[in-house]
Scaffold this motif. Sequence first.
Motif, mmCIF file in Angstrom:
data_model
loop_
_atom_site.group_PDB
_atom_site.id
_atom_site.type_symbol
_atom_site.label_atom_id
_atom_site.label_comp_id
_atom_site.label_asym_id
_atom_site.label_seq_id
_atom_site.Cartn_x
_atom_site.Cartn_y
_atom_site.Cartn_z
ATOM 1 N N SER A 260 0.802 -1.222 0.000
ATOM 2 C CA SER A 260 0.000 0.000 0.000
ATOM 3 C C SER A 260 0.840 1.280 0.000
ATOM 4 O O SER A 260 0.303 2.364 -0.268
ATOM 5 N N PHE A 261 2.142 1.180 0.273
ATOM 6 C CA PHE A 261 3.010 2.357 0.241
ATOM 7 C C PHE A 261 3.874 2.409 -1.012
ATOM 8 O O PHE A 261 4.745 3.283 -1.121
ATOM 9 N N ASP A 262 3.656 1.501 -1.956
ATOM 10 C CA ASP A 262 4.383 1.529 -3.226
ATOM 11 C C ASP A 262 3.767 2.570 -4.143
ATOM 12 O O ASP A 262 2.542 2.791 -4.112
ATOM 13 N N PRO A 263 4.523 3.249 -5.024
ATOM 14 C CA PRO A 263 5.966 3.082 -5.198
ATOM 15 C C PRO A 263 6.799 3.908 -4.221
ATOM 16 O O PRO A 263 7.996 3.696 -4.104
ATOM 17 N N SER A 264 6.195 4.884 -3.562
ATOM 18 C CA SER A 264 6.954 5.711 -2.635
ATOM 19 C C SER A 264 6.108 5.953 -1.381
ATOM 20 O O SER A 264 4.922 6.275 -1.495
ATOM 21 N N PRO A 265 6.678 5.756 -0.199
ATOM 22 C CA PRO A 265 8.074 5.448 0.105
ATOM 23 C C PRO A 265 8.438 3.976 -0.054
ATOM 24 O O PRO A 265 9.582 3.599 0.143
ATOM 25 N N GLY A 266 7.477 3.123 -0.383
ATOM 26 C CA GLY A 266 7.745 1.700 -0.597
ATOM 27 C C GLY A 266 7.226 0.821 0.516
ATOM 28 O O GLY A 266 7.021 1.260 1.647
ATOM 29 N N GLY A 267 6.972 -0.442 0.171
ATOM 30 C CA GLY A 267 6.465 -1.403 1.145
ATOM 31 C C GLY A 267 4.962 -1.228 1.357
ATOM 32 O O GLY A 267 4.241 -0.706 0.513
ATOM 33 N N GLY A 268 4.510 -1.677 2.517
ATOM 34 C CA GLY A 268 3.082 -1.593 2.808
ATOM 35 C C GLY A 268 2.792 -2.081 4.207
ATOM 36 O O GLY A 268 3.705 -2.373 4.989
ATOM 37 N N LYS A 269 1.523 -2.167 4.525
ATOM 38 C CA LYS A 269 1.129 -2.673 5.841
ATOM 39 C C LYS A 269 1.493 -4.154 5.937
ATOM 40 O O LYS A 269 1.294 -4.909 4.982
ATOM 41 N N PRO A 270 2.029 -4.583 7.066
ATOM 42 C CA PRO A 270 2.387 -6.000 7.206
ATOM 43 C C PRO A 270 1.164 -6.899 7.066
ATOM 44 O O PRO A 270 0.087 -6.586 7.593
ATOM 45 N N ASN A 271 1.328 -8.000 6.349
ATOM 46 C CA ASN A 271 0.235 -8.976 6.263
ATOM 47 C C ASN A 271 -0.041 -9.619 7.620
ATOM 48 O O ASN A 271 -1.181 -9.967 7.928
ATOM 49 N N MET A 272 1.006 -9.780 8.409
ATOM 50 C CA MET A 272 0.846 -10.268 9.778
ATOM 51 C C MET A 272 0.769 -9.057 10.706
ATOM 52 O O MET A 272 1.762 -8.356 10.878
ATOM 53 N N GLU A 273 -0.396 -8.812 11.263
ATOM 54 C CA GLU A 273 -0.538 -7.632 12.122
ATOM 55 C C GLU A 273 0.401 -7.735 13.313
ATOM 56 O O GLU A 273 0.537 -8.790 13.938
ATOM 57 N N ILE A 274 1.050 -6.607 13.608
ATOM 58 C CA ILE A 274 1.886 -6.537 14.800
ATOM 59 C C ILE A 274 1.501 -5.278 15.558
ATOM 60 O O ILE A 274 1.738 -4.160 15.112
ATOM 61 N N LYS A 275 0.860 -5.483 16.692
ATOM 62 C CA LYS A 275 0.347 -4.382 17.519
ATOM 63 C C LYS A 275 0.984 -4.494 18.902
ATOM 64 O O LYS A 275 1.095 -5.586 19.472
ATOM 65 N N PHE A 276 1.399 -3.339 19.454
ATOM 66 C CA PHE A 276 2.012 -3.345 20.777
ATOM 67 C C PHE A 276 0.921 -3.392 21.844
ATOM 68 O O PHE A 276 0.049 -2.520 21.904
ATOM 69 N N THR A 277 0.979 -4.423 22.648
ATOM 70 C CA THR A 277 0.004 -4.581 23.732
ATOM 71 C C THR A 277 0.499 -3.972 25.039
ATOM 72 O O THR A 277 -0.270 -3.825 25.981
ATOM 73 N N GLY A 278 1.770 -3.615 25.058
ATOM 74 C CA GLY A 278 2.357 -2.989 26.245
ATOM 75 C C GLY A 278 3.830 -2.749 26.020
ATOM 76 O O GLY A 278 4.441 -3.335 25.114
ATOM 77 N N VAL A 279 4.413 -1.876 26.843
ATOM 78 C CA VAL A 279 5.848 -1.567 26.758
ATOM 79 C C VAL A 279 6.395 -1.572 28.174
ATOM 80 O O VAL A 279 5.901 -0.868 29.068
ATOM 81 N N THR A 280 7.452 -2.358 28.374
ATOM 82 C CA THR A 280 8.106 -2.416 29.681
ATOM 83 C C THR A 280 9.433 -1.664 29.603
ATOM 84 O O THR A 280 10.258 -1.952 28.728
#
Length: 283
Positions: A260-280
């Motif tokens: 979804s970010f092609d051609p600039s800046p490139g890449g896209g949303k990860p197919n495997m969602e990665i969401k932060f559930t917390g930060v220690t």
Amino acid sequence: MATNQQRREAAKRKLERQLARRAERAKRRRIIGVGVTVGVVVVVAGLVVLFATRGNDDAAADNASPPSSAGEQELQIPTERIDVPERPEPLAGPVNCEYPASDQPAAKEVEPPDGANVPAEGTVDVTLQSTAGDIPLTLDRALAPCTVNSFVSLAEQGYYTDTACHRLGTTGLQMLQCGDPSGTGSGGPGYQFADEVFPELKYGRGVLAMANSGPDTNGSQFFMVYGDAPLDPSYTVFGTISDEGLSVLDKVARAGDDGSFDPSPGGGKPNMEIKFTGVTVGA
């Protein structure tokens, strides 16, 4: 009683009948033999066509690109970390940092950090707990004290919690970009701060750096490099990623992106969602 002439004629007729029957049998044998031969030829020809067709199918399958699916994308990911960058001259600490308001409103309300007397040595351990697995980081104050100060402040205010990483790069620049609660790639904390860069900076597997939209526009977005990163030294490096964290990034990277970010800046949303559930945040 039959005469000799009659007996000879009868014998002749019998012989003719025998010869006729033999000729008929021979003819039938020839017809059957031809039929069998034709049948064998047809069967053999059919098998040849079958095997040829199956061979073409196999070749097509071998030459076809594999389907794009989570966990199956072929990526060339370097296995060696780059050397941890070091400043050519250590900073004289503590330092004072400035966090002026940015042109964009905050994607999630937070207070700017205190910029007075910020330590310029030592490290801070941080663990990003995510839906894809834990990503332990080591933040280095000697590299970028103002950046570490901001990141720790945002983490402790819960800014990164429930925030999904919005951009994955797999070709050229191999990194995962995170830190925008809006998920658009333009969100920030409502303030910005100066770059902490130097010409010797290099980027590669294991490096943690700040994303920006130009000089001195650092905010909340950061990127984690799991592979190649042919970048100019314009992005503040403020820490490193553990081996455990790199394994998580590799897994996410191999699942691919949606482009979804092609051609600039490139890449896209990860197919495997990665969401932060917390930060220690450690010491």
